[in-house]
Design a protein around this motif. Sequence first.
Motif, short mmCIF file in Angstrom:
data_model
loop_
_atom_site.label_atom_id
_atom_site.label_comp_id
_atom_site.label_asym_id
_atom_site.label_seq_id
_atom_site.Cartn_x
_atom_site.Cartn_y
_atom_site.Cartn_z
N TYR A 11 0.74 -1.09 0.11
CA TYR A 11 0.10 0.04 0.08
C TYR A 11 1.01 1.33 0.18
O TYR A 11 1.95 1.38 0.67
CB TYR A 11 -0.95 -0.07 1.15
CG TYR A 11 -1.48 1.35 1.41
CD1 TYR A 11 -2.48 1.93 0.60
CD2 TYR A 11 -1.46 2.09 2.72
CE1 TYR A 11 -3.02 2.93 0.68
CE2 TYR A 11 -1.89 3.24 3.05
CZ TYR A 11 -2.84 3.69 1.86
OH TYR A 11 -3.57 4.98 2.25
N ASN A 18 -2.68 0.05 -4.30
CA ASN A 18 -2.97 -1.04 -3.37
C ASN A 18 -4.04 -0.54 -2.17
O ASN A 18 -3.68 -0.97 -1.06
CB ASN A 18 -1.98 -1.95 -2.92
CG ASN A 18 -1.32 -2.56 -4.14
OD1 ASN A 18 -1.69 -3.30 -4.87
ND2 ASN A 18 0.06 -2.06 -3.91
N ASP A 19 -4.83 0.34 -2.42
CA ASP A 19 -5.64 1.00 -1.44
C ASP A 19 -6.86 0.35 -1.04
O ASP A 19 -8.21 0.34 -1.50
CB ASP A 19 -5.91 2.42 -1.79
CG ASP A 19 -6.59 3.40 -0.88
OD1 ASP A 19 -6.62 2.96 0.30
OD2 ASP A 19 -7.36 4.23 -1.41
N MET A 109 -5.92 0.27 -10.46
CA MET A 109 -7.22 1.24 -10.29
C MET A 109 -8.14 1.04 -11.46
O MET A 109 -7.57 0.88 -12.65
CB MET A 109 -6.34 2.60 -10.16
CG MET A 109 -5.40 2.79 -9.09
SD MET A 109 -4.61 4.36 -9.05
CE MET A 109 -3.90 4.22 -7.71
N SER A 146 -11.64 5.08 -3.63
CA SER A 146 -10.27 5.25 -3.27
C SER A 146 -9.94 6.86 -3.38
O SER A 146 -9.81 7.38 -2.25
CB SER A 146 -9.25 4.27 -4.28
OG SER A 146 -7.83 4.81 -3.88
N THR A 161 -10.32 1.20 -6.27
CA THR A 161 -9.35 -0.13 -6.05
C THR A 161 -10.09 -1.20 -6.88
O THR A 161 -11.20 -1.40 -6.62
CB THR A 161 -8.84 -0.53 -4.85
OG1 THR A 161 -8.40 0.74 -4.34
CG2 THR A 161 -8.04 -1.53 -4.53
#
Length: 199
Positions: A11, A18-19, A109, A146, A161
């Motif tokens: 993250y 990688n949220d 994303m 996100s 995400t």
Amino acid sequence: EIVGLTVPATYNAKTHENDIALLLLRPDRDTGKFVPKTIKLATTPLPANAPVTTFGWGFTKKAAASGSLRLSTADEIQRSPDDLQMGELKALPVGQCQQDYGRDLKPGMLCVSGRSSIPVFTCLGDSGGPLIRGTGKNQELVGVTSWAKGCGLPNKPDVFTDLSRQAAWIQAARKALVPGFAEAYPKKALPAAAAPDCD
């Protein structure tokens, strides 16, 4: 009560890569006998123009990317709604989103925008909320809210995400997530030079 949590070791708070986070909840007096319905997690990428639905408690007025999102573009103070909001969106082609965001758009994303004449967007307070594809028994969770540049601005779509890119991490992290666990997964090993002495 939250009794455990984890985020991917990869993250990145600055780039929003990688949220995602997983929380382990302890049932309480009112929820102990409740058996929640689960939703299928997406394992394949969302195709362009696919219809999706999002839910959230975030601000509902447009806000500029510069300055505070708490103040709308009409200079009104924003407040969270009293009722859970939902809105219909559609997935955007990756190329279109890259035109809007350039290098800010990273792998993993996905971008969405409203699909009706009624403006639908995410804003402060919506983070972590669901992006759902399908209806009834065919529903699947395809993303979590996100980021965006501002709220509801032209050519600044909402970014989620992509859960199809997180499926393996979610499966592994679920097994590691036990009460008291509160760290990134998988654990990053300390470099040899930074390892503590254990005499």
